[in-house]
Design a protein around this motif. Structure first.
Motif: not given
Lengths: 117, 117
Positions: B54-63
Motif C-alpha cells: 500500500x502506497x497511499x491510504x488504507x485497504x483491507x485484505x479479507x482472507x
C-alpha cells in the motif's frame, strides 16, 4: 499465516548499511529492506534482475555509462547481466527483491547473510 | 534502457479503480500500480503468490476468516491458493507484483487488461 508487514517497523530494527534483511517471501523471491550509505561495489547478477524501490531518502544507481538518481517513491530495475553500483551520500532506505539465495554482491564469497526479521 | 520509475507520476495517469497498469518488469513478473475503492470479488491464484504494497491510504485484505487492515507503508503477500478479497472504503493506491499474464481475478474470463504506462 499471512499478516501485514510494516516497512518502517522493520527498518527501525536495522542499524547497519548494505545489510539486507528479509521481511517476506514472494514466489521464491526474498523481499528485503536495507539501509544504504556510501558506495557498494560494482557488481552484476548473471541470472536475475535486481529490483529496488527507494522508501526514504535518495540513492544513485551507476549503471553502464550513466548515473541515475533514484528518489523516495521511485523504482529502479537493473536487468540481469548488467553491471551496476548503488550508492548514497546520505543514508537512504530501500526495498529490495531478489530470488532466494541470490548473493547481494552477485558473488557468494562476498555476500551479506540476509537475516530474517 | 533502465531508468527510475516514479510511482506517483504513474498513478496520476490512472483514474479508474481495480485496473492495474504495468510500470516495470522483474524476472517475468509485472510490477503494477492500481487504485482500489470498493470491494473486489473473492478470488484466488492457483499458481502464484500475490504481492501488495500500500502506497497511499488504507485497504483491507479479507482472507480466510480474518480481515487485515493494510496501511500505507505496509506489505501483504497472499500465498498461492488462498482465497482473498481486497477492499477499501476510500480510494487507496497500491503496488502489485504478479507473474506476467496472471489474471487479476485469477480467471482470464473476468480479468482486467493491465495496460502498460
Amino acid at each position: 499465516m499471512s499478516h501485514p508487514i510494516n516497512l518502517a517497523e522493520k527498518l527501525a530494527q536495522i542499524s547497519t548499511h548494505w545489510d539486507p534483511h528479509v521481511i517476506a517471501d514472494y514466489n521464491g523471491n526474498e523481499v528485503m529492506v536495507v539501509k544504504f550509505q556510501g558506495e557498494f561495489p560494482f557488481h552484476l547478477h548473471e541470472e536475475t534482475d535486481d529490483f529496488f524501490l527507494v522508501l526514504k531518502g535518495e540513492m544513485v544507481m551507476d549503471i553502464e555509462d550513466r548515473s541515475h538518481p533514484v528518489r523516495a517513491g521511485e523504482i529502479f530495475v537493473v536487468p540481469k547481466g548488467v553491471t551496476h553500483r548503488p550508492r548514497s551520500e546520505h543514508e537512504c532506505e530501500v526495498l529490495l527483491i531478489e530470488p532466494k539465495g541470490e548473493p547481494n554482491t552477485g558473488d557468494a564469497a562476498t555476500a551479506a547473510s540476509k537475516p530474517r526479521i
